[in-house]
Write a protein that holds these residues in place. Structure first.
Motif, PDB file in Angstrom:
ATOM      1  N   TYR A   1       0.853  -1.177   0.000  1.00 21.26           N
ATOM      2  CA  TYR A   1       0.000   0.000   0.000  1.00 21.26           C
ATOM      3  C   TYR A   1       0.894   1.234   0.000  1.00 21.26           C
ATOM      4  N   PRO A   2       0.412   2.364  -0.591  1.00 26.53           N
ATOM      5  CA  PRO A   2       1.301   3.539  -0.699  1.00 26.53           C
ATOM      6  C   PRO A   2       1.761   4.065   0.663  1.00 26.53           C
ATOM      7  N   HIS A   3       2.962   4.561   0.645  1.00 27.53           N
ATOM      8  CA  HIS A   3       3.593   5.120   1.834  1.00 27.53           C
ATOM      9  C   HIS A   3       2.778   6.221   2.499  1.00 27.53           C
ATOM     10  N   GLN A   4       2.095   7.002   1.641  1.00 26.30           N
ATOM     11  CA  GLN A   4       1.294   8.122   2.147  1.00 26.30           C
ATOM     12  C   GLN A   4       0.256   7.651   3.158  1.00 26.30           C
ATOM     13  N   ASN A   5      -0.111   6.378   3.071  1.00 25.28           N
ATOM     14  CA  ASN A   5      -1.178   5.868   3.926  1.00 25.28           C
ATOM     15  C   ASN A   5      -0.664   5.242   5.217  1.00 25.28           C
ATOM     16  N   GLN A   6       0.643   5.322   5.445  1.00 27.50           N
ATOM     17  CA  GLN A   6       1.189   4.707   6.665  1.00 27.50           C
ATOM     18  C   GLN A   6       0.758   5.480   7.906  1.00 27.50           C
ATOM     19  N   VAL A   7       0.203   4.733   8.869  1.00 26.71           N
ATOM     20  CA  VAL A   7      -0.207   5.326  10.134  1.00 26.71           C
ATOM     21  C   VAL A   7       0.852   4.994  11.170  1.00 26.71           C
TER      22      VAL A   7
END
Ligand SMILES: Cc1cc2nc3c(=O)[nH]c(=O)nc-3n(C[C@H](O)[C@H](O)[C@H](O)COP(=O)(O)OP(=O)(O)OC[C@H]3O[C@@H](n4cnc5c(N)ncnc54)[C@H](O)[C@@H]3O)c2cc1C
Ligand SMILES: Nc1ncnc2c1ncn2[C@@H]1O[C@H](COP(=O)(O)O)[C@@H](O)[C@H]1O
Lengths: 259, 319
Positions: B241-247
């Protein structure tokens, strides 16, 4: 291309971190300390830029004596020399005071780029790049997942929630990096040995011409007035799936008016 | 009563929800003055909404420069208003850009800054959750004008209709403010899902998903709830999944009404980004997974059966 890379020593996030009861500042003594993780990416990026464009990489840190461990790590990765701002008067400094002190230290080293991490794991402020750009009056190129240098022009890809912005400025500039930017190298044995001989200059606030009445806990622009361990969450309800786990969650959501 | 400056977060002609939350919080500190910084014409469509949530004044600062330069236009406008209004505080959304505006404003006005507040009291004290949520602190600004960034979803937005006076302000940029220029804005992943940071519902997937393809399970669940999709670092590092979505600690911090963790163990670095969520639910096959220490409701089971069943059940109930 002379680069100053900012690194910070922070308590290991795996350890239990706490504020000291006495003055509500971070307890930096009793826990293992490591280089702030994103700063490894900043050091790596500085080294890659140096490898591509020449110049020197200077490590700069503000922190207690113990922070020399973190300086050594950056030097063993390949940085050339270091400047360590260390003074008991700095204990408990807030973000504004830290930025002012680092800006003063940057006044003593020539640089084309200041490279730093996007966020420290202890303070989690994500403010330093913006504060330094403001104070130094140079281009703010923050949140970079890619950095390109062409002569005195620096272009970054700034990570955003939906993609990226291409942002450009001229040197001198402040560049903060996110961890997507590269894969930091491990210090080699040779690097570790070489680091022992690299010059580390330690300066105090007097050396930087900073008024002791403007830094430290007593003069901080903000203060912690109260601290409490997180109120224990009410023990949640945990069920084993008996073939109806999904339905059970939906029922819970409905009962909480979340559906 | 002193004014409280609220920097309006807006996109595509509408006010972001977090701004309504800030206006609500501002009312306990003084008279909310909404400050709109945008391209020419940006403020017009926003005013009604700002009035509905209690803005006693709307200051409009429009210029072509706003889209060309990040952060500095808002700083210039707010700094001049801090000078002329002597506000009780400045409230800004705790987004990456919001924090940078706050940071530069704090330097320029030599003021204290408090970031990631999850609550603001009437006396300007901010509540923050630190060390991955392990400690709650109350902090106060001692110097200058309190500059406080507030996390989305921390305050419940409540309407309080007002008749704001409208004023205009200049966007005056000095040379330093023009040193960085935006060449282009590239949208990589544009979906219909809400943005992660201010979504009211977030469904996140972790290593338990086993592959990138299986993230469709997480997306379907998120869509059934109208939520955003997040991921653990194990999942983003694996390229699922894209890095931008890392929580988490090195990703985005979210604080939604509902956080659903699917196949995520709940490492401290992940918790750092979601621990202040109001309601937490987890699905994990390991009863010992640390995520269960946080949950309001947890199911010990196989996500590949539990999640599709949940999505289907939500569909049924929503009709
Ligand atoms: C400095 C630093 C910063 C970090 N920053 C972040 C960060 O920002 N965000 C972040 O998330 N992590 C971060 N990490 C990594 C973090 O420590 C963990 O490694 C990571 O969060 C683990 O991701 P995970 O829970 O998806 O994977 P795992 O820990 O491997 O957990 C997977 C879980 O899935 C469950 N599972 C497997 N199969 C199934 C199934 N079929 N059904 C149901 N459950 C199943 C397992 O029981 C397990 O609990 C950081 C680490 C460091 C050192
Ligand atoms: N005391 C310090 N000494 C050197 N660098 C620092 C210090 N504090 C912060 N930084 C740098 O600023 C970055 C962002 O930190 P922060 O804004 O505090 O979250 C870090 O990744 C470091 O590169």
């Amino acid at each position: 291309m002379d680069i100053v890379v900012l690194v910070k020593q922070v308590p290991d996030t795996w350890a239990e971190r706490r504020l000291q009861d006495s003055d509500k500042t971070l307890d930096r003594e009793s826990v293992d300390a490591v280089m702030n993780e994103i700063d490894e990416y900043a050091v790596e990026e500085a080294l890659r830029l140096k490898e591509a464009h020449g110049g020197e990489v200077t490590v700069l840190t503000m922190g207690p004596e113990k922070a020399t461990e973190t300086i050594r790590k950056a030097l063993s990765m390949g940085a050339d020399k270091a400047l360590h701002v260390s003074d008991p008067a700095l204990h408990g400094s807030c973000a504004v005071q830290t930025a002012e002190t680092i800006a003063a230290a940057l006044g003593t080293v020539p640089y084309d780029l200041v490279v730093l991490g996007s966020e420290s794991t202890d303070a989690r402020l994500s403010v330093m790049a913006a504060m330094l750009s403001e104070k130094l009056g140079v281009a703010q190129l923050s949140g970079a997942r890619k950095v390109e240098v062409d002569g005195s022009t620096v272009t970054i890809e700034r990570q955003t929630e939906t993609g990226f912005d291409r942002v450009q400025g001229a040197t001198p500039a402040v560049v903060s990096v996110v961890e997507k930017i590269n894969e930091p190298r491990y210090p080699s044995f040779k690097g570790i040995m070489a680091a022992k001989k690299k010059p580390v200059t330690t300066v105090t606030i007097a050396d930087l011409g900073i008024d002791p009445g403007s830094v430290g806990l007593a003069n901080a622009t903000s203060e912690v007035v109260e601290m409490t361990p997180r109120p224990p969450r009410q023990a949640g309800q945990i069920v084993k799936d008996e073939g109806d786990g999904g339905v059970k969650i939906a029922e819970f959501l409905a009962a909480q008016k979340l559906l | 009563m002193a004014s409280v400056l609220v920097l309006v977060d807006h996109a595509e002609g509408s006010v972001k929800k977090v701004t309504l939350e800030l206006l609500t919080a501002a009312r306990s500190l003084g008279e909310p003055v909404a400050v709109v910084v945008g391209a020419p014409g940006a403020a017009g469509p926003l005013t009604d909404r700002l009035a509905e949530y209690g803005a006693t004044a709307v200051v409009t600062a429009e210029s072509e420069d706003v889209d060309k330069h990040l952060v500095t236009p808002a700083v210039a406008v707010l700094a001049s208003l801090v000078g002329s209004e002597s506000p009780a505080a400045v409230l800004i959304a705790s987004s990456p850009e919001g924090k940078e505006v706050a940071a530069r404003l704090a330097m320029r006005t030599r003021s204290g800054i408090l970031t990631d507040a999850v609550g603001v009291d009437g006396d300007g004290t901010a509540t923050q959750s630190i060390f991955g949520g392990a400690v709650v602190v109350k902090s106060r600004v001692r110097t200058g004008t309190p500059i406080i960034t507030v996390r989305p979803n921390s305050v419940t937005a409540e309407p309080a209709p007002a008749q704001p006076e409208t004023r205009t302000a200049e966007v005056t940029l000095d040379d330093a403010a023009r040193k960085a220029t935006v060449l282009e804005r590239v949208v990589e992943a544009k979906g219909d899902r809400p943005a992660l940071t201010d979504a009211a519902i977030v469904v996140s997937g972790g290593r338990g998903l086993g592959s990138g393809d299986n993230f469709t399970l997480v997306e379907a669940l998120a869509d059934s709830l109208g939520g955003a999709v997040g991921a653990s670092r194990a999942a983003t590092d694996a390229g699922w999944y894209p890095h931008q979505n890392q929580v988490g600690q090195t990703g985005v911090t979210v604080s939604p009404q509902l956080y659903l963790a699917v196949g995520i163990s709940g490492a401290i670095q992940h918790r750092a980004g979601m621990q202040t969520s109001k309601t937490i639910i987890a699905v994990n096959k390991d009863p010992e997974a640390p995520i269960f220490e946080l949950v309001d409701f947890g199911v010990v089971g196989d996500l590949f059966t539990v999640v599709p069943q949940l999505t289907e059940e939500i569909g049924k109930r929503k009709g």
